[in-house]
Motif scaffolding. Sequence first.
Motif, PDB file in Angstrom:
ATOM      1  N   ARG A 189      46.613 -16.353   1.747  1.00 40.03           N
ATOM      2  CA  ARG A 189      46.667 -17.358   3.047  1.00 40.03           C
ATOM      3  C   ARG A 189      45.597 -16.666   4.156  1.00 40.03           C
ATOM      4  O   ARG A 189      44.928 -17.735   4.668  1.00 40.03           O
ATOM      5  CB  ARG A 189      48.104 -17.188   3.856  1.00 40.03           C
ATOM      6  N   GLU A 190      45.341 -15.465   4.167  1.00 34.50           N
ATOM      7  CA  GLU A 190      44.251 -15.058   5.082  1.00 34.50           C
ATOM      8  C   GLU A 190      42.864 -15.430   4.632  1.00 34.50           C
ATOM      9  O   GLU A 190      41.821 -15.368   5.328  1.00 34.50           O
ATOM     10  CB  GLU A 190      44.190 -13.581   5.201  1.00 34.50           C
ATOM     11  N   ASP A 191      42.802 -15.717   3.223  1.00 29.95           N
ATOM     12  CA  ASP A 191      41.423 -16.191   2.710  1.00 29.95           C
ATOM     13  C   ASP A 191      41.307 -17.721   3.309  1.00 29.95           C
ATOM     14  O   ASP A 191      40.018 -18.264   3.565  1.00 29.95           O
ATOM     15  CB  ASP A 191      41.597 -15.886   1.376  1.00 29.95           C
ATOM     16  N   LEU A 192      42.235 -18.379   3.010  1.00 27.62           N
ATOM     17  CA  LEU A 192      42.185 -19.789   3.341  1.00 27.62           C
ATOM     18  C   LEU A 192      42.090 -19.740   5.109  1.00 27.62           C
ATOM     19  O   LEU A 192      41.009 -20.886   5.434  1.00 27.62           O
ATOM     20  CB  LEU A 192      43.592 -20.626   3.230  1.00 27.62           C
ATOM     21  N   GLU A 193      42.376 -19.095   5.745  1.00 27.93           N
ATOM     22  CA  GLU A 193      42.347 -18.891   7.310  1.00 27.93           C
ATOM     23  C   GLU A 193      40.710 -18.490   7.492  1.00 27.93           C
ATOM     24  O   GLU A 193      40.138 -19.202   8.376  1.00 27.93           O
ATOM     25  CB  GLU A 193      43.200 -18.038   7.978  1.00 27.93           C
ATOM     26  N   ARG A 194      40.538 -17.646   6.638  1.00 24.82           N
ATOM     27  CA  ARG A 194      38.784 -17.215   6.857  1.00 24.82           C
ATOM     28  C   ARG A 194      37.920 -18.315   6.393  1.00 24.82           C
ATOM     29  O   ARG A 194      36.860 -18.439   7.093  1.00 24.82           O
ATOM     30  CB  ARG A 194      38.604 -16.000   5.918  1.00 24.82           C
ATOM     31  N   ALA A 195      38.073 -18.999   5.468  1.00 29.43           N
ATOM     32  CA  ALA A 195      37.257 -20.039   5.159  1.00 29.43           C
ATOM     33  C   ALA A 195      37.414 -21.172   6.070  1.00 29.43           C
ATOM     34  O   ALA A 195      36.245 -21.848   6.587  1.00 29.43           O
ATOM     35  CB  ALA A 195      37.703 -20.699   3.635  1.00 29.43           C
ATOM     36  N   ILE A 196      38.516 -21.585   6.570  1.00 29.66           N
ATOM     37  CA  ILE A 196      38.401 -22.583   7.851  1.00 29.66           C
ATOM     38  C   ILE A 196      37.732 -22.098   9.036  1.00 29.66           C
ATOM     39  O   ILE A 196      36.872 -22.932   9.751  1.00 29.66           O
ATOM     40  CB  ILE A 196      39.922 -22.674   8.311  1.00 29.66           C
ATOM     41  N   LYS A 197      37.951 -20.821   9.374  1.00 29.34           N
ATOM     42  CA  LYS A 197      37.168 -20.195  10.720  1.00 29.34           C
ATOM     43  C   LYS A 197      35.736 -20.349  10.245  1.00 29.34           C
ATOM     44  O   LYS A 197      34.968 -20.822  11.214  1.00 29.34           O
ATOM     45  CB  LYS A 197      37.661 -18.870  10.886  1.00 29.34           C
ATOM     46  N   LEU A 198      35.270 -19.970   9.001  1.00 27.61           N
ATOM     47  CA  LEU A 198      33.696 -20.080   8.738  1.00 27.61           C
ATOM     48  C   LEU A 198      33.174 -21.412   8.960  1.00 27.61           C
ATOM     49  O   LEU A 198      32.165 -21.537   9.442  1.00 27.61           O
ATOM     50  CB  LEU A 198      33.533 -19.438   7.301  1.00 27.61           C
ATOM     51  N   VAL A 199      33.928 -22.358   8.090  1.00 22.60           N
ATOM     52  CA  VAL A 199      33.471 -23.899   8.329  1.00 22.60           C
ATOM     53  C   VAL A 199      33.501 -24.252   9.866  1.00 22.60           C
ATOM     54  O   VAL A 199      32.538 -25.014  10.301  1.00 22.60           O
ATOM     55  CB  VAL A 199      34.423 -24.768   7.519  1.00 22.60           C
ATOM     56  N   GLU A 200      34.373 -23.892  10.589  1.00 24.68           N
ATOM     57  CA  GLU A 200      34.484 -24.308  12.017  1.00 24.68           C
ATOM     58  C   GLU A 200      33.514 -23.674  12.615  1.00 24.68           C
ATOM     59  O   GLU A 200      32.651 -24.406  13.616  1.00 24.68           O
ATOM     60  CB  GLU A 200      35.790 -24.041  12.732  1.00 24.68           C
ATOM     61  N   ARG A 201      33.079 -22.453  12.649  1.00 22.80           N
ATOM     62  CA  ARG A 201      32.061 -21.700  13.062  1.00 22.80           C
ATOM     63  C   ARG A 201      30.670 -22.508  12.618  1.00 22.80           C
ATOM     64  O   ARG A 201      29.776 -22.642  13.566  1.00 22.80           O
ATOM     65  CB  ARG A 201      31.846 -20.423  12.824  1.00 22.80           C
ATOM     66  N   LEU A 202      30.300 -22.780  11.409  1.00 23.56           N
ATOM     67  CA  LEU A 202      29.106 -23.401  11.029  1.00 23.56           C
ATOM     68  C   LEU A 202      28.564 -24.767  11.180  1.00 23.56           C
ATOM     69  O   LEU A 202      27.711 -25.145  11.970  1.00 23.56           O
ATOM     70  CB  LEU A 202      29.296 -23.397   9.267  1.00 23.56           C
ATOM     71  N   MET A 203      30.166 -25.380  11.747  1.00 27.54           N
ATOM     72  CA  MET A 203      29.852 -26.733  12.346  1.00 27.54           C
ATOM     73  C   MET A 203      29.498 -26.872  13.674  1.00 27.54           C
ATOM     74  O   MET A 203      28.650 -27.504  14.125  1.00 27.54           O
ATOM     75  CB  MET A 203      31.159 -27.589  12.227  1.00 27.54           C
ATOM     76  N   ASP A 204      29.884 -25.824  14.708  1.00 21.50           N
ATOM     77  CA  ASP A 204      29.613 -25.430  15.770  1.00 21.50           C
ATOM     78  C   ASP A 204      27.934 -25.296  15.895  1.00 21.50           C
ATOM     79  O   ASP A 204      27.287 -25.545  16.997  1.00 21.50           O
ATOM     80  CB  ASP A 204      30.212 -24.571  16.492  1.00 21.50           C
ATOM     81  N   LEU A 205      27.557 -24.130  15.072  1.00 27.85           N
ATOM     82  CA  LEU A 205      25.953 -23.686  15.024  1.00 27.85           C
ATOM     83  C   LEU A 205      25.177 -24.979  14.534  1.00 27.85           C
ATOM     84  O   LEU A 205      24.312 -25.091  15.338  1.00 27.85           O
ATOM     85  CB  LEU A 205      25.999 -22.507  14.013  1.00 27.85           C
TER      86      LEU A 205
END
Length: 222
Positions: A189-205
């Motif tokens: 589950r923490e891997d899924l959360e990590r992937a989502i946070k990464l994509v959210e960060r990338l979209m903002d950048l």
Amino acid sequence: MANNPTLLEQEIMSDIEERRELMSRIKALCPRYNFSSEDEELFLNYSIPIVYSIWEGFIQTYFQIYIRELNKLNLNINNICHSILIYHIESEFPQFKQYPEKDKLIRKVNFFEKLGQFYQCNTLEISPKVNTESNVGFKVLNRILTDFNLETIPEYPEPQYSLRDDLDKFLLKIRNSVAHGQNSIVVKREDLERAIKLVERLMDLVFERIKTGFTNNSYFRQ
């Protein structure tokens, strides 16, 4: 030839919010439905390719929106920046990368006729084809940003954190392993959360760069 960054920003922000909502729903499925351990493992493994598809879909949608806005400005080959001009020419004329070998005369004549028409046009209709190479890793992402004369993303946005590693060695690695049928990958589950946070960060950048570039007219030739 004034641009309207507000409309561009609103459309992209709306798209980002939809993708955030979708990823939030994906993350909530495990605790909401109390999967068995086997079902949870299956779901989590295939959740990473879904999150990746949201990321690649964002890049495709995002730059097509940007290209559409640029095409409203009636840019031409004399005032558009070189990087976008090269991107467009290589998209529209693949012969520059692979010169005709079969039926050479006919294909060469067609190529040069089309090229001549291109250089006679008054305005440039930028090609909406965005080549993600089906793998939007760190290198491809910055190549696309460079194509549109936008600021690239640093590998280390903060000390001791490699965005390249998080994208390439985590998200892409798991996505490709699952897509190729490798059963040794175990996603938590923490891997899924990590992937989502990464994509959210990338979209903002990426959003920040395209907003700044559009506002500062980075598409113009200096």
